[in-house]
Design an enzyme around this catalytic site. Structure first.
Site, PDB file in Angstrom:
ATOM      1  CE  LYS A  79       6.707 -57.997  52.814  1.00  0.00           C
ATOM      2  NZ  LYS A  79       5.466 -58.421  53.473  1.00  0.00           N
ATOM      3  CB  SER A 155       6.480 -60.279  56.835  1.00  0.00           C
ATOM      4  OG  SER A 155       5.575 -59.952  55.801  1.00  0.00           O
ATOM      5  CB  SER A 179       2.722 -58.826  56.411  1.00  0.00           C
ATOM      6  OG  SER A 179       3.185 -59.983  57.032  1.00  0.00           O
TER       7      SER A 179
HETATM    8  N1  GLN Z   1       2.521 -62.960  60.747  1.00  0.00           N
HETATM    9  C1  GLN Z   1       1.786 -63.652  59.734  1.00  0.00           C
HETATM   10  C2  GLN Z   1       2.523 -64.883  59.282  1.00  0.00           C
HETATM   11  O1  GLN Z   1       3.620 -65.086  59.727  1.00  0.00           O
HETATM   12  C3  GLN Z   1       1.447 -62.713  58.628  1.00  0.00           C
HETATM   13  C4  GLN Z   1       2.376 -62.714  57.493  1.00  0.00           C
HETATM   14  C5  GLN Z   1       1.928 -61.835  56.365  1.00  0.00           C
HETATM   15  O2  GLN Z   1       0.921 -61.151  56.413  1.00  0.00           O
HETATM   16  N2  GLN Z   1       2.682 -61.914  55.288  1.00  0.00           N
HETATM   17  O3  GLN Z   1       2.026 -65.641  58.513  1.00  0.00           O
END
Ligand code: GLN
Length: 495
Positions: A79, A155, A179
């Site tokens: 990532k 994400s 994410s």
């Molecule tokens: N969807 C969540 C956010 O926007 C999770 C993001 C994540 O786990 N990095 O904060």
């Protein structure tokens, strides 16, 4: 079967038996990437030349009888927010486009330098990991391999899509509020968010330090267990990593589950849960019962407060963490500068951060400001404790908790991007786990009528990755869905 259709552990056997060379495996994955990447767009940076060179070297070492690490040169997608020395790590943000880290993250040291995996590229993600759909990346969106008109989740959407489409064997994600699990669920693969402190965060660009964890995204549970075994454990470079024995996950996953007590939290099955998700998850629960596990009702009464609590805390932490990206300390300066140093900071940050990141910095700064701190930030911390206590109470009655991962299957690209509240609500079943610091695994458990994958979530007690991987493995073997390959087409059109 084509090379890229194999599981990681199968390829390791083939390398050991000299049926396949590491070079053949790496080459075939780059061919797969060439054939699919234009449609899926999982990667933001590929390292083909370096990877092929490394594969050649590992093949030679192997011939000489040298040990090459437990991951045998298999392709790993990283990532784009986990630092790899001298390789662009941009968090998919304009502000970091020119950033080359001068050091490796600890997980990279363990999986690549010592473990022998080969880095094939960095994957797309929401900017600074803020999002649930991979639509806020400065490189454009990633398309779900099961239906190219839909999001891959986020994400870590690039990592989810890369594994689902056979472009890589292993991928890394980070999970602050879901994410890893959201893209794994939407792309029909396995995602593991370890206990807070299980895996070192050294070299992970921080979004919200008290919630972030790195974890694997893979095609099957065994491969997930294998990666965790190598990446977990105390790291002197991360004071929040915990000094606890790392279990033999790959051995323990095969244990029978007949003595397990599994808690079913009724709040996770409330309104807003799509019917096909409900049906598939309930079927999977029956399968686990047929394997001998006992199910009991448990309750997480504060679930309804998790989304506001999570967003207040993650935005507050993000506003502080992202202060360093000002064009001077970190980040690329804006091109149209006029005034003094404050102008440099505000123009750079105004120009180079995307809308969602700016929204979060502003809201987080507000929540931390004098006069509002007690009302928002401190209150959210108190609710966080209530949520954690709900889980502690539930674990008095059961070994693990089972529920859906996401309330729906993958939604359409563009559907929620202009409606942040609806987008945030997508995290309702994943973010409570981060607030409590618990481990959770998602494994595919079925498909809806549109052939979109559905994820089954298994939440463990602290440091019980072994227990949730065990349940996930048994369910995976029983359902036997893990070799299903997405079509990667949509009548020849992307949208
Ligand atoms: N969807 C969540 C956010 O926007 C999770 C993001 C994540 O786990 N990095 O904060």
């Amino acid at each position: 079967m084509k090379i890229h259709e194999h599981m990681g552990y199968e390829l390791i056997e083939k390398i050991k038996n000299k049926e396949l060379s590491i070079q053949e495996i790496i080459q075939s994955h780059f061919e797969r990437i060439k054939g699919t990447e234009q449609l899926v767009h999982s990667f933001v940076h590929l390292t083909e030349d370096e990877a092929l060179k490394e594969a050649k070297k590992l093949d030679e070492d192997l011939k000489k009888g040298k040990s090459i690490g437990k991951l045998y040169g298999l392709p790993l997608a990283n990532k784009d927010l986990i630092c790899i020395k001298d390789t662009p790590t941009t968090c998919c943000s304009e502000i970091l486009k020119d950033y080359y880290p001068p050091y490796n993250a600890t997980v990279i040291e363990r999986l690549i330098e010592k473990g022998g995996a080969i880095h094939i590229g960095n994957t797309n993600m929401d900017e600074f990991a803020m999002g649930s759909s991979t639509e806020t990346s400065c490189y454009g969106t990633t398309y779900n391999p099961w239906d190219l008109t839909r999001v891959p989740g986020g994400s870590s959407g690039g990592s989810g899509a890369a594994i689902a489409s056979g472009q890589a064997i292993f991928a890394l994600g980070s999970d602050t509020g879901g994410s890893i699990r959201s893209p794994a669920s939407y792309c029909g693969v396995v995602g593991l968010k370890p206990t807070y402190g299980r895996v070192s965060r050294y070299g992970l660009v921080a979004f919200a330090n008290s919630l972030d964890q790195i974890g694997p995204i893979t095609k099957c549970v065994y491969d997930s267990a294998l990666l965790l075994e190598i990446m977990a454990g105390k790291d002197p470079l991360d004071s929040t990593s915990v000094n606890r024995k790392v279990d033999k996950y790959t051995e323990e996953i095969t244990h029978p589950i007949e003595n397990k007590i599994l808690g079913v939290p009724k709040e996770f099955f409330g309104e807003g849960l799509a019917n096909p998700v409900r049906t598939s998850v309930n079927n999977a629960i029956k399968k686990l019962e047929s394997l001998g596990a006992t199910t009991v009702d448990v309750s997480i009464p504060h679930l309804e407060f998790t989304v506001p609590t999570y967003y207040l805390l993650c935005m507050s932490e993000a506003s502080s963490n992202l202060a360093r990206f000002d064009g001077l300390r970190y980040g690329k300066m804006s091109d149209n500068l006029t005034g003094d140093v404050f102008d440099v900071f505000s123009r750079t940050r105004g120009d180079k951060f995307g809308t969602e990141v700016r929204r979060r910095i502003i809201l987080g700064t507000y929540a931390l400001s004098a006069g509002y701190y007690d009302m928002y930030y401190i209150k959210a911390l108190k609710v966080r404790t209530l949520i954690k206590n709900d889980f502690l109470e539930a674990f008095k009655k059961c070994d693990s908790i089972i529920c859906p991962t996401m309330p729906t299957t993958a939604f359409k690209i563009g559907e929620l991007i202009d409606d942040p509240i609806q987008m945030y609500m997508m995290d309702i079943l994943t973010c409570p786990v981060n607030l409590a610091g618990l481990p959770a695994l998602t494994v595919p458990c079925g498909f809806d009528n549109n052939q979109l994958p559905i994820g089954f979530q298994i939440i463990g007690d602290y440091f019980d990755e072994s227990g949730i991987l065990n349940i996930g493995y048994q369910l995976e073997q029983e359902l036997n869905l893990y070799r299903k390959i997405p079509p990667i087409k949509n009548g020849g059109k992307k949208k």
